[in-house]
Design an enzyme around this catalytic site. Structure first.
Site, short mmCIF file in Angstrom:
data_model
loop_
_atom_site.label_atom_id
_atom_site.label_comp_id
_atom_site.label_asym_id
_atom_site.label_seq_id
_atom_site.Cartn_x
_atom_site.Cartn_y
_atom_site.Cartn_z
N HIS A 158 0.76 -1.24 0.05
CA HIS A 158 0.18 0.11 -0.15
C HIS A 158 1.01 1.30 -0.15
O HIS A 158 0.54 2.28 -0.42
CB HIS A 158 -0.87 0.06 1.16
CG HIS A 158 -1.83 -0.96 0.98
ND1 HIS A 158 -2.81 -1.53 2.02
CD2 HIS A 158 -2.32 -1.95 -0.03
CE1 HIS A 158 -3.66 -2.53 1.60
NE2 HIS A 158 -3.35 -3.11 0.39
N SER A 172 -6.57 -2.12 -1.39
CA SER A 172 -6.15 -1.33 -2.45
C SER A 172 -7.10 -0.54 -3.43
O SER A 172 -7.06 0.46 -3.64
CB SER A 172 -5.52 -2.26 -3.17
OG SER A 172 -5.99 -3.54 -3.59
N GLU A 230 -12.88 -9.04 -9.06
CA GLU A 230 -12.45 -10.05 -8.05
C GLU A 230 -13.47 -11.61 -8.46
O GLU A 230 -14.37 -11.52 -8.74
CB GLU A 230 -13.09 -9.38 -6.71
CG GLU A 230 -13.33 -10.19 -5.54
CD GLU A 230 -11.89 -10.96 -4.89
OE1 GLU A 230 -11.14 -10.35 -4.95
OE2 GLU A 230 -12.28 -12.10 -4.76
N GLY A 253 -9.25 -12.38 -12.50
CA GLY A 253 -8.27 -11.14 -12.63
C GLY A 253 -7.22 -11.30 -13.62
O GLY A 253 -6.75 -10.46 -14.25
N ASP A 290 -2.35 -8.35 -7.24
CA ASP A 290 -1.91 -9.06 -5.99
C ASP A 290 -2.59 -10.21 -5.78
O ASP A 290 -3.67 -10.42 -5.06
CB ASP A 290 -2.68 -7.73 -5.23
CG ASP A 290 -2.32 -8.20 -3.66
OD1 ASP A 290 -1.34 -9.10 -3.43
OD2 ASP A 290 -3.15 -7.65 -2.67
#
Ligand SMILES: C[S@@+](CC[C@H](N)C(=O)[O-])C[C@H]1O[C@@H](n2cnc3c(N)ncnc32)[C@H](O)[C@@H]1O
Length: 272
Positions: A19, A106, A124, A150, A170
């Site tokens: 982050h 995020s 997602e 993703g 991520d």
């Protein structure tokens, strides 16, 4: 079968690295008066409560972000660490002392940096997480949300229009195949979008399971790139995740210098 839930891990040392880096990239994208597109291929649900049962169960936030939060007066200022703490404080209007209610994932960090003409694309795959994500961001017309894979979506949705922007990837790395898929996806996105900033997070694990070297070997020379890492313990098979890294293709100017200066300040607090 997706079993990973970020609520158990939110605010850990990996989130601090990720982050801080994400915020630094977004701040640099905002310097120019030209719109950008942010893409988050593995979004999670967008907001976490660091006092929740899942967070308390692992204790990862207590060993991670909450150590910074408890010393936030020391970091008050205008550098990246100060900006990060201010950002989180903005989601917690009532000062609760050493504990904290809301921690932004995020998607929320990206949303906080959007200007009127910027856009955000969130993906997602988990069916419960996407429902929370939709609830959290549905009122913002700059944001589109996709219940999809993703890795597939990152390739399908790039290059975005306008072409200026960032892809954050991520993955949960629930199995070894995720590493190959992440590497292949970054390579494919870079071919389609050679000017895009791509930031891939990777874990650093005990010797017998660590694949961070593979990520750096395969992606380190794809383009102008940099790896920024934070370790909190010596590497050991007993320990699990002793650190993590962000591999960034097309990093903004002086990104590594800014983030590494921040890590120099907060890294000592995060050691096990
Ligand atoms: C590490 S978490 C994301 C945390 C988030 N980026 C943040 O910083 O707040 C990874 C997320 O990816 C989701 N996920 C797992 N496999 C996926 C896939 N193939 N496509 C999209 N999302 C996936 C998981 O359900 C989980 O919510």
């Amino acid at each position: 079968m997706l079993s990973y839930r970020h609520a158990y891990h939110a605010g850990n040392h990996a989130d601090v690295l990720k982050h801080l880096t994400l915020l630094a990239i977004l701040q640099q994208l905002r310097i120019k008066d030209k719109p950008f597109v942010g893409i988050d291929s593995h979004s999670g649900n967008g907001f976490y409560n660091l006092g929740s049962e899942p967070a308390k169960k692992t204790g990862e936030a207590a060993q991670g972000f909450l150590r910074l939060w408890q010393q936030r007066e020391k970091f008050r200022g205008t550098d990246l660490v100060g900006d990060y703490l201010n950002l989180v404080a903005g989601f917690n209007p009532v000062d609760t002392g050493a504990s904290i209610g809301n921690y932004p994932g995020s998607p929320a960090i990206m949303q906080s940096q959007l200007r009127e003409d910027d856009q955000l694309i969130l993906m997602e795959l988990h069916s419960t997480e996407i429902d929370h994500l939709r609830d959290n961001f549905k009122r913002d017309s700059r944001i589109s949300m996709h219940h999809r894979d993703g890795f597939e979506g990152a390739v399908a949705l790039t290059p975005p229009m306008p072409r200026r922007g960032l892809l954050l990837m991520d993955p949960a790395y629930e199995n070894k195949a995720d590493y190959q898929q992440a590497i292949k996806t970054v390579q494919a996105v870079h071919r389609r979008w050679p000017t895009g900033i791509i930031a891939l997070w990777y874990p650093m694990l005990g010797q017998s399971r660590d694949l961070s070297g593979l990520v750096k070997q395969k992606l380190g020379n794809v383009a102008d790139s940099v790896s920024i890492e934070l370790t909190v313990a010596p590497q050991s098979d007993e320990f699990g995740m002793h650190g993590s890294g962000m591999l960034i293709l097309n990093p903004p100017w002086q990104l590594a210098e800014r983030v590494n200066a921040a890590l120099k300040k907060v890294g000592p607090l995060l050691q096990v």
